[in-house]
Design a protein around this motif. Structure first.
Motif, PDB file in Angstrom:
ATOM      1  N   THR A 110       0.842  -1.199   0.000  1.00 35.59           N
ATOM      2  CA  THR A 110       0.000   0.000   0.000  1.00 35.59           C
ATOM      3  C   THR A 110       0.873   1.243   0.000  1.00 35.59           C
ATOM      4  N   LEU A 111       0.294   2.340  -0.427  1.00 32.76           N
ATOM      5  CA  LEU A 111       0.981   3.625  -0.453  1.00 32.76           C
ATOM      6  C   LEU A 111       0.744   4.328   0.868  1.00 32.76           C
ATOM      7  N   GLY A 112       1.788   4.447   1.671  1.00 33.51           N
ATOM      8  CA  GLY A 112       1.609   5.109   2.955  1.00 33.51           C
ATOM      9  C   GLY A 112       2.737   4.780   3.908  1.00 33.51           C
ATOM     10  N   GLY A 113       2.806   5.544   4.996  1.00 37.94           N
ATOM     11  CA  GLY A 113       3.825   5.301   6.004  1.00 37.94           C
ATOM     12  C   GLY A 113       5.223   5.577   5.484  1.00 37.94           C
ATOM     13  N   ARG A 114       6.154   4.727   5.907  1.00 38.51           N
ATOM     14  CA  ARG A 114       7.546   4.864   5.488  1.00 38.51           C
ATOM     15  C   ARG A 114       7.863   3.794   4.448  1.00 38.51           C
ATOM     16  N   MET A 115       8.409   4.235   3.345  1.00 43.18           N
ATOM     17  CA  MET A 115       8.724   3.326   2.246  1.00 43.18           C
ATOM     18  C   MET A 115      10.186   3.528   1.848  1.00 43.18           C
ATOM     19  N   TRP A 116      10.806   2.436   1.399  1.00 44.88           N
ATOM     20  CA  TRP A 116      12.201   2.512   0.986  1.00 44.88           C
ATOM     21  C   TRP A 116      12.368   1.826  -0.365  1.00 44.88           C
ATOM     22  N   PHE A 117      13.116   2.486  -1.233  1.00 42.79           N
ATOM     23  CA  PHE A 117      13.352   1.979  -2.581  1.00 42.79           C
ATOM     24  C   PHE A 117      14.847   1.939  -2.851  1.00 42.79           C
ATOM     25  N   ILE A 118      15.261   0.939  -3.622  1.00 42.75           N
ATOM     26  CA  ILE A 118      16.658   0.834  -4.001  1.00 42.75           C
ATOM     27  C   ILE A 118      16.742   0.556  -5.503  1.00 42.75           C
ATOM     28  N   LEU A 119      17.499   1.383  -6.215  1.00 49.27           N
ATOM     29  CA  LEU A 119      17.723   1.223  -7.652  1.00 49.27           C
ATOM     30  C   LEU A 119      19.170   0.788  -7.817  1.00 49.27           C
ATOM     31  N   GLU A 120      19.396  -0.408  -8.391  1.00 52.54           N
ATOM     32  CA  GLU A 120      20.711  -1.035  -8.377  1.00 52.54           C
ATOM     33  C   GLU A 120      21.282  -1.157  -9.789  1.00 52.54           C
ATOM     34  N   SER A 121      22.507  -0.672  -9.963  1.00 54.32           N
ATOM     35  CA  SER A 121      23.097  -0.699 -11.299  1.00 54.32           C
ATOM     36  C   SER A 121      24.536  -1.182 -11.275  1.00 54.32           C
ATOM     37  N   LEU A 122      25.039  -1.511 -12.475  1.00 52.16           N
ATOM     38  CA  LEU A 122      26.431  -1.878 -12.705  1.00 52.16           C
ATOM     39  C   LEU A 122      26.992  -0.936 -13.769  1.00 52.16           C
ATOM     40  N   ALA A 123      28.272  -1.050 -14.046  1.00 52.03           N
ATOM     41  CA  ALA A 123      28.943  -0.060 -14.888  1.00 52.03           C
ATOM     42  C   ALA A 123      28.430  -0.014 -16.325  1.00 52.03           C
ATOM     43  N   THR A 124      27.791  -1.085 -16.792  1.00 44.43           N
ATOM     44  CA  THR A 124      27.281  -1.088 -18.164  1.00 44.43           C
ATOM     45  C   THR A 124      26.013  -0.269 -18.332  1.00 44.43           C
ATOM     46  N   MET A 125      25.495   0.275 -17.253  1.00 37.49           N
ATOM     47  CA  MET A 125      24.402   1.242 -17.332  1.00 37.49           C
ATOM     48  C   MET A 125      24.997   2.630 -17.192  1.00 37.49           C
ATOM     49  N   PRO A 126      24.711   3.560 -18.098  1.00 38.40           N
ATOM     50  CA  PRO A 126      25.265   4.915 -17.978  1.00 38.40           C
ATOM     51  C   PRO A 126      24.918   5.548 -16.633  1.00 38.40           C
ATOM     52  N   GLU A 127      25.886   6.223 -16.065  1.00 41.10           N
ATOM     53  CA  GLU A 127      25.678   6.816 -14.742  1.00 41.10           C
ATOM     54  C   GLU A 127      24.541   7.831 -14.748  1.00 41.10           C
ATOM     55  N   GLU A 128      24.438   8.590 -15.836  1.00 38.99           N
ATOM     56  CA  GLU A 128      23.363   9.584 -15.896  1.00 38.99           C
ATOM     57  C   GLU A 128      21.993   8.922 -15.981  1.00 38.99           C
TER      58      GLU A 128
END
Length: 228
Positions: A180-198
């Motif tokens: 559900t949408l609410g309270g405290r939420m945490w997200f992590i977006l994970e990448s390696l060098a083959t994905m452009p930093e920008e």
């Protein structure tokens, strides 16, 4: 600055080029909005058209990383690869709810694993570590709640009482699942060098902008993480 997540030093030996953006969101009122566009449908169309340009290279890097800690990426792919395969097979991904649809859309559009967690269910800080095999992981099998243990040497996300995601970002546990949408939420977006930093920054911007549309007035904190 956020004091989490904690990245164990062993992760740098498995993926020295690992970098991520951590996004913590707190919703303190009941004000809700909508995203005008169907971002999930648009992301599926984007994948079917061959985007993004770095997709194959980035997902191949994740497969190599999985093999490095003993996982079989053809059987248990990273979350971004699994989503892409579903779009290629079925053309679409079914809508779940606005918040899950949003981070799945970000994952598809940027070919990046994105995790969304109910931070109110956490005990202690999120930690990316190498399993010793005794940790507990709550999941569902054949409609029944079960407890599993990760394989020794497997990369896991965990908190103080157990595993929250197995094989880095392959399967999320039920205890901290964001429903559900609410309270405290945490997200992590994970990448390696083959994905452009920008592109990593653009992916985080898409997520944060969507969150602010869904929950006007929410407080958002983000920071970048590197291995080692």
């Amino acid at each position: 600055m956020l004091e989490f997540p904690v990245i164990d030093k062993e992760i740098a030996n498995i993926a020295p080029d690992f970098r991520a953006i951590s996004v913590f969101v707190e919703i303190k009122d009941d004000t809700r909005g909508t995203i005008a566009r169907n971002v999930l449908e648009e992301a599926c169309d984007f994948v079917r058209a061959g985007g993004p340009a770095w997709s194959e290279a980035h997902l191949a890097s994740w497969s190599d990383t999985y093999s490095r800690f003993g996982a079989k990426p053809n059987r248990t792919p990273c979350s971004a690869q699994a989503l892409k395969k579903r779009v290629e097979k079925d053309g679409r991904i079914p809508s779940i709810n606005p918040i899950v649809d949003l981070y799945n859309a970000v994952s598809l559009r940027f070919a990046i694993p994105v995790g969304g967690e109910n931070f109110d269910a956490y005990v202690g800080k999120p930690q990316l570590s190498v399993a010793d095999g005794t940790e507990v992981f709550d999941t569902v099998m054949n409609g029944e709640a079960v407890i599993e243990n990760p394989t020794k040497g497997e990369v896991i996300w965990r908190d103080d009482i157990g595993v929250t995601c197995r094989r880095w970002n392959w399967r999320q546990g039920t205890r901290t699942r964001l429903e559900t949408l609410g309270g405290r939420m945490w997200f992590i977006l994970e990448s390696l060098a083959t994905m452009p930093e920008e592109a990593l920054e653009e992916a985080a911007n898409m997520l944060v902008n969507g969150l602010r549309q869904l929950a006007p007035g929410c407080e958002v904190y983000r920071h970048k993480i590197i291995a080692g």
